[in-house]
Design a protein around this motif. Structure first.
Motif, PDB file in Angstrom:
ATOM      1  N   PHE A 249       0.856  -1.304  -0.173  1.00 51.40           N
ATOM      2  CA  PHE A 249       0.342  -0.177   0.190  1.00 51.40           C
ATOM      3  C   PHE A 249       0.685   1.014   0.038  1.00 51.40           C
ATOM      4  O   PHE A 249       1.813   0.930   0.485  1.00 51.40           O
ATOM      5  N   LYS A 250       0.079   2.034  -0.595  1.00 48.13           N
ATOM      6  CA  LYS A 250       0.861   3.132  -0.385  1.00 48.13           C
ATOM      7  C   LYS A 250       0.265   4.838   0.084  1.00 48.13           C
ATOM      8  O   LYS A 250      -0.798   4.943   0.264  1.00 48.13           O
ATOM      9  N   TYR A 251       0.883   4.505   1.646  1.00 45.06           N
ATOM     10  CA  TYR A 251       0.232   5.821   2.350  1.00 45.06           C
ATOM     11  C   TYR A 251       0.798   7.193   2.353  1.00 45.06           C
ATOM     12  O   TYR A 251       2.191   7.397   2.766  1.00 45.06           O
ATOM     13  N   LYS A 252       0.638   8.056   1.550  1.00 44.19           N
ATOM     14  CA  LYS A 252       1.295   9.771   1.078  1.00 44.19           C
ATOM     15  C   LYS A 252       2.942   8.916   0.755  1.00 44.19           C
ATOM     16  O   LYS A 252       2.552   9.100  -0.473  1.00 44.19           O
ATOM     17  N   SER A 253       3.071   9.927   2.022  1.00 45.28           N
ATOM     18  CA  SER A 253       4.743   9.366   0.978  1.00 45.28           C
ATOM     19  C   SER A 253       5.340   7.876   1.732  1.00 45.28           C
ATOM     20  O   SER A 253       6.290   7.955   1.965  1.00 45.28           O
ATOM     21  N   VAL A 254       4.672   7.502   1.947  1.00 51.44           N
ATOM     22  CA  VAL A 254       5.553   5.707   2.885  1.00 51.44           C
ATOM     23  C   VAL A 254       4.834   4.894   1.739  1.00 51.44           C
ATOM     24  O   VAL A 254       3.929   4.924   1.561  1.00 51.44           O
ATOM     25  N   LYS A 255       5.641   3.654   1.076  1.00 49.72           N
ATOM     26  CA  LYS A 255       5.389   2.222   0.882  1.00 49.72           C
ATOM     27  C   LYS A 255       5.236   1.543   1.259  1.00 49.72           C
ATOM     28  O   LYS A 255       6.367   1.538   1.763  1.00 49.72           O
ATOM     29  N   ALA A 256       4.363   1.024   2.016  1.00 50.25           N
ATOM     30  CA  ALA A 256       4.315  -0.346   3.215  1.00 50.25           C
ATOM     31  C   ALA A 256       4.155  -1.310   2.699  1.00 50.25           C
ATOM     32  O   ALA A 256       3.629  -1.788   2.090  1.00 50.25           O
ATOM     33  N   ALA A 257       4.577  -2.428   3.186  1.00 47.60           N
ATOM     34  CA  ALA A 257       4.660  -3.851   2.712  1.00 47.60           C
ATOM     35  C   ALA A 257       4.220  -4.713   4.296  1.00 47.60           C
ATOM     36  O   ALA A 257       5.051  -4.563   4.817  1.00 47.60           O
ATOM     37  N   TYR A 258       3.227  -5.193   4.336  1.00 47.58           N
ATOM     38  CA  TYR A 258       2.239  -5.783   4.813  1.00 47.58           C
ATOM     39  C   TYR A 258       2.887  -7.577   4.797  1.00 47.58           C
ATOM     40  O   TYR A 258       2.249  -8.319   3.906  1.00 47.58           O
ATOM     41  N   VAL A 259       3.441  -8.499   6.235  1.00 47.17           N
ATOM     42  CA  VAL A 259       3.897  -9.583   5.677  1.00 47.17           C
ATOM     43  C   VAL A 259       2.106 -10.551   5.862  1.00 47.17           C
ATOM     44  O   VAL A 259       1.547  -9.994   7.202  1.00 47.17           O
ATOM     45  N   LEU A 260       1.859 -11.265   4.695  1.00 50.08           N
ATOM     46  CA  LEU A 260       0.798 -11.780   4.755  1.00 50.08           C
ATOM     47  C   LEU A 260       1.501 -14.134   5.003  1.00 50.08           C
ATOM     48  O   LEU A 260       1.757 -14.201   4.025  1.00 50.08           O
ATOM     49  N   TYR A 261       0.844 -14.358   5.120  1.00 50.54           N
ATOM     50  CA  TYR A 261       0.464 -15.796   5.050  1.00 50.54           C
ATOM     51  C   TYR A 261      -0.631 -16.668   5.639  1.00 50.54           C
ATOM     52  O   TYR A 261      -1.083 -16.004   5.669  1.00 50.54           O
ATOM     53  N   LYS A 262      -0.417 -17.542   4.965  1.00 54.04           N
ATOM     54  CA  LYS A 262      -2.234 -18.246   4.172  1.00 54.04           C
ATOM     55  C   LYS A 262      -2.101 -19.473   5.049  1.00 54.04           C
ATOM     56  O   LYS A 262      -0.979 -20.069   4.626  1.00 54.04           O
ATOM     57  N   PHE A 263      -3.662 -20.390   5.061  1.00 54.15           N
ATOM     58  CA  PHE A 263      -3.389 -22.039   4.740  1.00 54.15           C
ATOM     59  C   PHE A 263      -4.505 -22.038   4.164  1.00 54.15           C
ATOM     60  O   PHE A 263      -5.787 -21.541   5.067  1.00 54.15           O
ATOM     61  N   TYR A 264      -5.331 -23.022   3.459  1.00 50.81           N
ATOM     62  CA  TYR A 264      -6.397 -23.401   3.230  1.00 50.81           C
ATOM     63  C   TYR A 264      -6.666 -24.745   3.518  1.00 50.81           C
ATOM     64  O   TYR A 264      -6.218 -25.927   3.346  1.00 50.81           O
ATOM     65  N   ASP A 265      -7.290 -25.091   4.384  1.00 58.36           N
ATOM     66  CA  ASP A 265      -7.966 -26.381   5.285  1.00 58.36           C
ATOM     67  C   ASP A 265      -8.974 -26.811   4.213  1.00 58.36           C
ATOM     68  O   ASP A 265     -10.220 -26.529   4.335  1.00 58.36           O
ATOM     69  N   GLU A 266      -8.661 -27.390   3.561  1.00 59.10           N
ATOM     70  CA  GLU A 266      -9.086 -28.673   2.743  1.00 59.10           C
ATOM     71  C   GLU A 266     -10.898 -29.216   2.888  1.00 59.10           C
ATOM     72  O   GLU A 266     -11.559 -28.864   2.775  1.00 59.10           O
ATOM     73  N   GLU A 267     -10.304 -30.109   4.537  1.00 53.98           N
ATOM     74  CA  GLU A 267     -11.611 -30.425   5.455  1.00 53.98           C
ATOM     75  C   GLU A 267     -13.054 -29.639   5.533  1.00 53.98           C
ATOM     76  O   GLU A 267     -13.613 -29.695   5.323  1.00 53.98           O
ATOM     77  N   ASN A 268     -12.764 -28.167   5.619  1.00 55.04           N
ATOM     78  CA  ASN A 268     -13.316 -27.252   6.490  1.00 55.04           C
ATOM     79  C   ASN A 268     -13.430 -26.979   5.288  1.00 55.04           C
ATOM     80  O   ASN A 268     -14.463 -26.003   5.266  1.00 55.04           O
TER      81      ASN A 268
END
Length: 161
Positions: A51-70
């Protein structure tokens, strides 16, 4: 021809739960702990949320898991990013390092939250309550609680794909 206006409210999904997590641990440690105590397999995605907020480019770390059973998808995302002011000019010396550090938040109305655990497509509130109970039992996590989705101002920041 009249102009058509798309409202973002129509694009935001509301079939998810959001858990706020307060912890002083690093993102990879938090993901590891959630995997250990919740029997998930959160892994870091190939991309960060940029994301770019005014004068800062931010990068938020993202983790993912897909539970196939549910048929449920879990996302763990940072709420805080410390960045550098892009508008800061280093006039003068070539070696002058006078950067301004700025902290941005994925959801600014929840500035004290360290991480969010987004649980998509889970219609079972009892299972989510059980997950929240287990998260609160993790020693390295200070506290965790549910966030009311309807009170989130920037819901579009929670669209990860």
């Amino acid at each position: 021809m009249p102009a058509h206006k798309l409202l973002i409210d129509n694009l935001v999904e509301d079939n998810y739960h959001l858990i706020a997590i307060h912890s002083g641990t690093a993102d990879y440690t938090t993901a590891f702990l959630l995997n250990k105590y919740l029997n998930t397999q959160l892994s870091r995605t190939d991309f960060d949320l940029d994301f770019k907020y005014k004068s800062v480019k931010a990068a938020y770390v993202l983790y993912k898991f897909y539970d196939e059973e549910n048929m449920t998808t879990f996302y763990l995302v940072n709420n805080k990013f410390k960045g550098v002011n892009l508008n800061n000019t280093n006039e003068g010396s070539l070696f002058q390092m006078d950067w301004d550090s700025i902290t941005t938040h994925l959801l600014p109305e929840h500035k004290k939250v360290d991480y969010f655990l987004k649980i998509e497509d889970s219609n079972n509130d009892e299972e989510v309550d059980e997950l929240l109970f287990k998260i609160k039992k993790i020693p390295q996590i200070t506290t965790a609680y549910m966030i009311a989705i309807e009170k989130i101002k920037n819901q579009e920041n929670l669209i990860f794909e």
